[in-house]
Design a protein around this motif. Structure first.
Motif, short mmCIF file in Angstrom:
data_model
loop_
_atom_site.label_atom_id
_atom_site.label_comp_id
_atom_site.label_asym_id
_atom_site.label_seq_id
_atom_site.Cartn_x
_atom_site.Cartn_y
_atom_site.Cartn_z
N PRO A 116 0.81 -1.23 0.00
CA PRO A 116 0.00 0.00 0.00
C PRO A 116 0.84 1.28 0.00
O PRO A 116 0.32 2.34 -0.34
CB PRO A 116 -0.81 -0.11 1.30
CG PRO A 116 -0.81 -1.57 1.65
CD PRO A 116 0.51 -2.09 1.17
N ARG A 117 2.12 1.17 0.36
CA ARG A 117 2.98 2.36 0.42
C ARG A 117 3.74 2.60 -0.89
O ARG A 117 4.52 3.55 -1.00
CB ARG A 117 4.00 2.20 1.56
CG ARG A 117 3.38 2.36 2.94
CD ARG A 117 4.34 1.93 4.05
NE ARG A 117 5.66 2.57 3.94
CZ ARG A 117 5.95 3.79 4.41
NH1 ARG A 117 4.99 4.50 5.00
NH2 ARG A 117 7.16 4.29 4.30
N ILE A 118 3.46 1.78 -1.88
CA ILE A 118 4.24 1.89 -3.13
C ILE A 118 3.88 3.18 -3.88
O ILE A 118 2.72 3.59 -3.95
CB ILE A 118 4.01 0.67 -4.05
CG1 ILE A 118 5.10 0.59 -5.12
CG2 ILE A 118 2.63 0.71 -4.71
CD1 ILE A 118 6.44 0.21 -4.61
N SER A 178 8.27 14.55 -9.06
CA SER A 178 6.99 13.98 -8.64
C SER A 178 7.18 12.84 -7.65
O SER A 178 6.40 12.70 -6.69
CB SER A 178 6.20 13.49 -9.87
OG SER A 178 6.91 12.47 -10.56
N ILE A 179 8.22 12.05 -7.84
CA ILE A 179 8.48 10.96 -6.89
C ILE A 179 8.90 11.53 -5.53
O ILE A 179 8.46 11.05 -4.48
CB ILE A 179 9.55 10.00 -7.45
CG1 ILE A 179 8.96 9.19 -8.61
CG2 ILE A 179 10.07 9.07 -6.35
CD1 ILE A 179 9.96 8.34 -9.35
N GLY A 192 1.02 5.17 -0.44
CA GLY A 192 1.62 5.53 -1.72
C GLY A 192 0.57 6.12 -2.65
O GLY A 192 -0.57 6.39 -2.25
N GLN A 193 0.95 6.29 -3.91
CA GLN A 193 0.01 6.78 -4.91
C GLN A 193 0.60 6.57 -6.29
O GLN A 193 1.78 6.26 -6.45
CB GLN A 193 -0.32 8.25 -4.69
CG GLN A 193 0.86 9.20 -4.80
CD GLN A 193 0.43 10.63 -4.53
OE1 GLN A 193 -0.39 11.18 -5.25
NE2 GLN A 193 0.99 11.23 -3.47
N SER A 194 -0.24 6.74 -7.31
CA SER A 194 0.24 6.60 -8.68
C SER A 194 0.52 7.99 -9.27
O SER A 194 -0.11 8.98 -8.89
CB SER A 194 -0.78 5.87 -9.55
OG SER A 194 -1.97 6.63 -9.68
N ILE A 195 1.48 8.02 -10.17
CA ILE A 195 1.86 9.25 -10.87
C ILE A 195 1.76 8.98 -12.36
O ILE A 195 2.33 8.01 -12.86
CB ILE A 195 3.31 9.66 -10.51
CG1 ILE A 195 3.45 9.91 -9.01
CG2 ILE A 195 3.74 10.89 -11.30
CD1 ILE A 195 4.89 9.98 -8.53
#
Length: 384
Positions: A116-118, A178-179, A192-195
């Motif tokens: 989940p933190r990716i 962004s990372i 985490g979240q997607s970019i």
């Protein structure tokens, strides 16, 4: 010395330049970046010359400070190894075509279930939404579609691309930015979240004053060669021994420039008193300046430009640019020992800190060079 991203693990599934160069910035800052590569070596930059001892110099410029692991993601066993690595990773960087990662069971939602933190950074030509989402987009195509080529080149010439892959390069910076932002946000949310990064979005966002002129005034910029859309005199002039870039960016600088070339009467000339008037009468003004600057060498004029604090510089070849005293003084050229190809030179990361020395520990890896370092770790996980 402690590095700012020490302990951050990045799995880099990307190829070519934009995404790999972005992960390299993070690797320079201490992140542990592992390239996940196909056994056949699917990164085309490995095949782009010129070469040094059989290694592509193009590949070398985007992959220092990384490791390389071979995995065939279409093989179920190798796919499982990647998923095991994913559990302990902080970031995934990929630039597969939209939908391809999902087909392999490696889309963001699937990876999020495992970790989940990716932080999941995708780089594509056009992004994951919109009518072009499924289309491939290479740097020259993006330069063309973004309008950049239309404002680049000679006045009476054809639209021209920039001499470096500028859309890829700018996107690489946004990969890193962004990372870093997502990592900081994770500190607050523990998630985490997607970019979703699009090369076209990046290049459009970097049209800067050209975009602002159109959006706010309806002005469509034109190709002006080495001149400026909004400022004059601001262009390349020819001296007796070659071209010189001169940028007179304000009315005050123009006063000093007129003094430098012994034409102080121009300061009071209604045609040239303000930048707006100079731009309106640019043709005749540039012609007059050209007649003066051609009479001396570039170094003679640079000495005067520096004296009067007016921006200017030689139009260098690449060799001259990399060997100029300023670059040497800034220690911008590095050298690292490659296990197979000997000493490899590279342009260093331009970030210079007061309390941090960027460490260049790893030469760009040979295909699969570090695979065996990771396989025991996955075995230990199974046995544990």
């Amino acid at each position: 010395m402690k590095q700012p991203l020490e302990g951050i693990r990045i799995l880099d599934l990307s190829r070519v330049y934009a995404a790999p160069a972005g992960s390299m910035i993070l690797a320079d800052l201490g992140a542990e970046v592992t390239r996940i590569e196909h056994p056949n070596g699917m990164d085309s930059t490995r095949d782009w010359g010129p070469y040094i001892n059989g290694q592509s110099t193009y590949y070398l410029c985007a992959n220092r400070n990384k490791k390389s692991m071979i995995l065939n993601l279409k093989d179920e066993a190798d796919l499982q190894i990647l998923k095991e690595l994913l559990v302990d990773a902080d970031v995934i960087v990929e630039n597969f075509k939209t939908g391809d990662m999902e087909k392999m069971g490696l889309g963001y939602e699937e990876c999020k279930k495992l970790n989940p933190r990716i932080i999941y950074c995708s780089v594509t030509g056009f992004g994951h939404t919109g009518p072009l989402a499924a289309e491939p987009g290479f740097d020259p195509v993006i330069q063309a579609m973004s309008g950049l080529m239309d404002v680049t080149g000679a006045i009476d010439g054809e639209p021209t691309k920039v001499g470096i892959p500028i859309a890829d390069i700018l996107t690489a910076h946004y990969v890193a930015i962004s990372i870093l932002a997502a990592l900081r946000m994770r500190d607050f949310t523990n998630e985490g979240q997607s970019i979703d990064l699009s090369l076209l979005d990046v290049q459009i966002s970097n049209l800067a004053n050209v975009a602002s002129s159109y959006l706010n005034g309806g002005t469509i910029s034109k190709r002006l060669g080495n001149s400026h859309n909004n400022v004059a005199p601001y262009q390349v002039f020819h001296c007796s021994d070659g071209p010189l870039m001169v940028c007179v960016g304000s009315d005050r600088q123009f006063e000093k420039f007129c003094k430098m070339i012994d034409r102080e009467e121009w300061v009071l000339d209604e045609r040239y008193k303000t930048n707006t008037r100079r731009k309106e009468n640019e043709g005749e003004l540039v012609e007059k300046i050209a007649e003066i600057l051609i009479q001396k060498t570039r170094d003679e004029w640079i000495e005067q430009l520096q004296k009067y604090k007016i921006p200017g510089g030689r139009v260098n070849t690449i060799a001259e640019a990399l060997e100029q005293p300023q670059i040497i003084a800034r220690n911008m050229i590095g050298e690292i020992e490659h296990p197979q190809y000997g000493k490899v030179k590279f342009v260093k990361n331009p970030m210079q800190f007061s309390g941090l020395n960027i460490d260049y520990k790893l030469a760009p890896p040979i295909l699969g060079e570090h695979t065996n370092q990771f396989l025991p770790l996955t075995s230990e996980r199974k046995n544990g």
